[in-house]
Design a protein around this motif. Sequence first.
Motif, PDB file in Angstrom:
ATOM      1  N   GLY A 226       0.788  -1.225   0.000  1.00  8.66           N
ATOM      2  CA  GLY A 226       0.000   0.000   0.000  1.00  8.66           C
ATOM      3  C   GLY A 226       0.822   1.279   0.000  1.00  8.66           C
ATOM      4  N   GLY A 227       2.139   1.160  -0.023  1.00  6.31           N
ATOM      5  CA  GLY A 227       2.993   2.349  -0.098  1.00  6.31           C
ATOM      6  C   GLY A 227       3.592   2.815   1.214  1.00  6.31           C
ATOM      7  N   HIS A 228       3.486   1.985   2.252  1.00  8.63           N
ATOM      8  CA  HIS A 228       4.088   2.324   3.544  1.00  8.63           C
ATOM      9  C   HIS A 228       5.120   1.241   3.874  1.00  8.63           C
ATOM     10  CE1 HIS A 228       4.545   4.211   7.413  1.00  8.63           C
ATOM     11  NE2 HIS A 228       4.312   3.060   8.018  1.00  8.63           N
ATOM     12  N   GLY A 229       6.321   1.389   3.288  1.00  6.81           N
ATOM     13  CA  GLY A 229       7.382   0.409   3.478  1.00  6.81           C
ATOM     14  C   GLY A 229       7.844   0.335   4.910  1.00  6.81           C
ATOM     15  N   ARG A 230       8.383  -0.817   5.274  1.00 13.36           N
ATOM     16  CA  ARG A 230       8.825  -1.052   6.649  1.00 13.36           C
ATOM     17  C   ARG A 230      10.045  -1.962   6.659  1.00 13.36           C
ATOM     18  NH1 ARG A 230       4.182  -0.771   9.953  1.00 13.36           N
ATOM     19  NH2 ARG A 230       5.424  -0.925  11.837  1.00 13.36           N
ATOM     20  N   VAL A 231      10.702  -1.984   7.810  1.00 10.39           N
ATOM     21  CA  VAL A 231      11.763  -2.936   8.118  1.00 10.39           C
ATOM     22  C   VAL A 231      11.202  -3.877   9.172  1.00 10.39           C
ATOM     23  CG1 VAL A 231      14.092  -3.253   9.049  1.00 10.39           C
ATOM     24  CG2 VAL A 231      13.569  -1.222   7.667  1.00 10.39           C
ATOM     25  N   ALA A 232      11.254  -5.179   8.920  1.00  7.37           N
ATOM     26  CA  ALA A 232      10.823  -6.183   9.897  1.00  7.37           C
ATOM     27  C   ALA A 232      12.048  -6.975  10.325  1.00  7.37           C
ATOM     28  CB  ALA A 232       9.777  -7.115   9.290  1.00  7.37           C
ATOM     29  N   VAL A 233      12.214  -7.140  11.622  1.00 13.53           N
ATOM     30  CA  VAL A 233      13.364  -7.876  12.157  1.00 13.53           C
ATOM     31  C   VAL A 233      12.859  -9.097  12.906  1.00 13.53           C
ATOM     32  CG1 VAL A 233      15.447  -7.743  13.577  1.00 13.53           C
ATOM     33  CG2 VAL A 233      14.558  -5.666  12.478  1.00 13.53           C
ATOM     34  N   LEU A 234      13.157 -10.283  12.365  1.00 10.82           N
ATOM     35  CA  LEU A 234      12.871 -11.528  13.081  1.00 10.82           C
ATOM     36  C   LEU A 234      14.062 -11.777  13.993  1.00 10.82           C
ATOM     37  CD1 LEU A 234      11.517 -13.897  10.276  1.00 10.82           C
ATOM     38  CD2 LEU A 234      10.224 -12.909  12.171  1.00 10.82           C
ATOM     39  N   ALA A 235      13.848 -11.714  15.303  1.00  6.94           N
ATOM     40  CA  ALA A 235      14.939 -11.816  16.267  1.00  6.94           C
ATOM     41  C   ALA A 235      14.713 -12.999  17.195  1.00  6.94           C
ATOM     42  CB  ALA A 235      15.041 -10.526  17.079  1.00  6.94           C
ATOM     43  N   GLY A 236      15.761 -13.816  17.349  1.00  6.21           N
ATOM     44  CA  GLY A 236      15.665 -14.964  18.242  1.00  6.21           C
ATOM     45  C   GLY A 236      16.998 -15.651  18.384  1.00  6.21           C
ATOM     46  N   GLU A 237      17.042 -16.609  19.281  1.00  7.76           N
ATOM     47  CA  GLU A 237      18.264 -17.369  19.505  1.00  7.76           C
ATOM     48  C   GLU A 237      18.617 -18.184  18.267  1.00  7.76           C
ATOM     49  OE1 GLU A 237      18.367 -19.791  23.052  1.00  7.76           O
ATOM     50  OE2 GLU A 237      17.073 -18.378  24.108  1.00  7.76           O
ATOM     51  N   ALA A 238      19.879 -18.593  18.191  1.00  9.79           N
ATOM     52  CA  ALA A 238      20.307 -19.499  17.121  1.00  9.79           C
ATOM     53  C   ALA A 238      19.448 -20.761  17.198  1.00  9.79           C
ATOM     54  CB  ALA A 238      21.781 -19.854  17.289  1.00  9.79           C
ATOM     55  N   GLY A 239      18.909 -21.185  16.057  1.00  7.91           N
ATOM     56  CA  GLY A 239      18.101 -22.391  16.017  1.00  7.91           C
ATOM     57  C   GLY A 239      16.646 -22.202  16.404  1.00  7.91           C
ATOM     58  N   ALA A 240      16.209 -20.967  16.650  1.00  7.66           N
ATOM     59  CA  ALA A 240      14.821 -20.724  17.066  1.00  7.66           C
ATOM     60  C   ALA A 240      13.833 -20.896  15.914  1.00  7.66           C
ATOM     61  CB  ALA A 240      14.687 -19.328  17.665  1.00  7.66           C
ATOM     62  N   GLY A 241      14.311 -20.849  14.685  1.00  3.12           N
ATOM     63  CA  GLY A 241      13.412 -21.046  13.545  1.00  3.12           C
ATOM     64  C   GLY A 241      13.154 -19.809  12.713  1.00  3.12           C
ATOM     65  N   LYS A 242      14.058 -18.836  12.762  1.00  2.00           N
ATOM     66  CA  LYS A 242      13.870 -17.603  11.985  1.00  2.00           C
ATOM     67  C   LYS A 242      13.822 -17.912  10.493  1.00  2.00           C
ATOM     68  CE  LYS A 242      17.551 -15.927  13.977  1.00  2.00           C
ATOM     69  NZ  LYS A 242      17.814 -16.990  14.953  1.00  2.00           N
ATOM     70  N   THR A 243      14.739 -18.737  10.015  1.00  2.00           N
ATOM     71  CA  THR A 243      14.773 -19.075   8.589  1.00  2.00           C
ATOM     72  C   THR A 243      13.530 -19.869   8.183  1.00  2.00           C
ATOM     73  OG1 THR A 243      17.177 -18.979   8.497  1.00  2.00           O
ATOM     74  CG2 THR A 243      16.090 -20.282   6.790  1.00  2.00           C
ATOM     75  N   ALA A 244      13.044 -20.731   9.058  1.00  2.00           N
ATOM     76  CA  ALA A 244      11.817 -21.488   8.755  1.00  2.00           C
ATOM     77  C   ALA A 244      10.638 -20.537   8.566  1.00  2.00           C
ATOM     78  CB  ALA A 244      11.532 -22.504   9.862  1.00  2.00           C
ATOM     79  N   ILE A 245      10.586 -19.474   9.366  1.00  2.00           N
ATOM     80  CA  ILE A 245       9.516 -18.483   9.214  1.00  2.00           C
ATOM     81  C   ILE A 245       9.676 -17.753   7.882  1.00  2.00           C
ATOM     82  CG2 ILE A 245       8.571 -16.317  10.121  1.00  2.00           C
ATOM     83  CD1 ILE A 245       9.256 -17.388  12.941  1.00  2.00           C
ATOM     84  N   VAL A 246      10.909 -17.389   7.526  1.00  2.00           N
ATOM     85  CA  VAL A 246      11.154 -16.730   6.235  1.00  2.00           C
ATOM     86  C   VAL A 246      10.688 -17.632   5.099  1.00  2.00           C
ATOM     87  CG1 VAL A 246      12.926 -15.879   4.638  1.00  2.00           C
ATOM     88  CG2 VAL A 246      13.049 -15.265   7.065  1.00  2.00           C
ATOM     89  N   GLU A 247      11.021 -18.916   5.164  1.00  2.00           N
ATOM     90  CA  GLU A 247      10.622 -19.865   4.110  1.00  2.00           C
ATOM     91  C   GLU A 247       9.094 -19.963   4.006  1.00  2.00           C
ATOM     92  OE1 GLU A 247      12.591 -21.342   1.949  1.00  2.00           O
ATOM     93  OE2 GLU A 247      14.456 -20.664   2.880  1.00  2.00           O
ATOM     94  N   ALA A 248       8.431 -20.089   5.155  1.00  2.00           N
ATOM     95  CA  ALA A 248       6.966 -20.198   5.146  1.00  2.00           C
ATOM     96  C   ALA A 248       6.329 -18.920   4.617  1.00  2.00           C
ATOM     97  CB  ALA A 248       6.455 -20.512   6.555  1.00  2.00           C
TER      98      ALA A 248
END
Length: 195
Positions: A22-44
Amino acid sequence: MMLLERQTQLQQLETLLGDAIGGHGRVAVLAGEAGAGKTAIVEAFAARVGESAAMLRSACEDLSIPDPLGPLYDLAREAQWALPRAIDARHGQRLPLFSDALDAFAAKGPSLLVIEDLHWADDATLDFVRFLGRRIANTHILLLLTARTDRSEGQMRVRRALGEIPAGSVARIDVPLLSQAAVLSLADAAGRDGD
């Protein structure tokens, strides 16, 4: 891929992507411990994006001496933007180069830019994230970053860089470790002992 206990994070990302479209860009930071599943969330999340936005992916590497702007090279390659020529044209000056990068990514229309493992970023990449974050509000770009929450020097550098982006342009999304029930469920589905 079975993804448990991550619907809240996926819904937050979908909302942020809708804002960017809609024209309101943002920065989203997925933050967590190593192995918490950040990449799995990105993939999904990537699987859900579909045709609604161009997706450009990159990652920082755990190198003893990181290459300057490594993720920007990845993003440029995916955007079919000739970054080496742009660097030569700008005589290595970062601000004009970053401005060119913003133009190249904005020209893609609604976009999801992913930089994984920001805690391993070199200073030039952090400068790019800071630059983009300070100008992202009026774009159609969602910049999705993943970073560890440990107390490392890399994480402190990430925190400083993100702290220079206007608060209204950054959304931190915590990725907690899975519950014991979720771990047991995943282990069972994989035919493994969850204990």
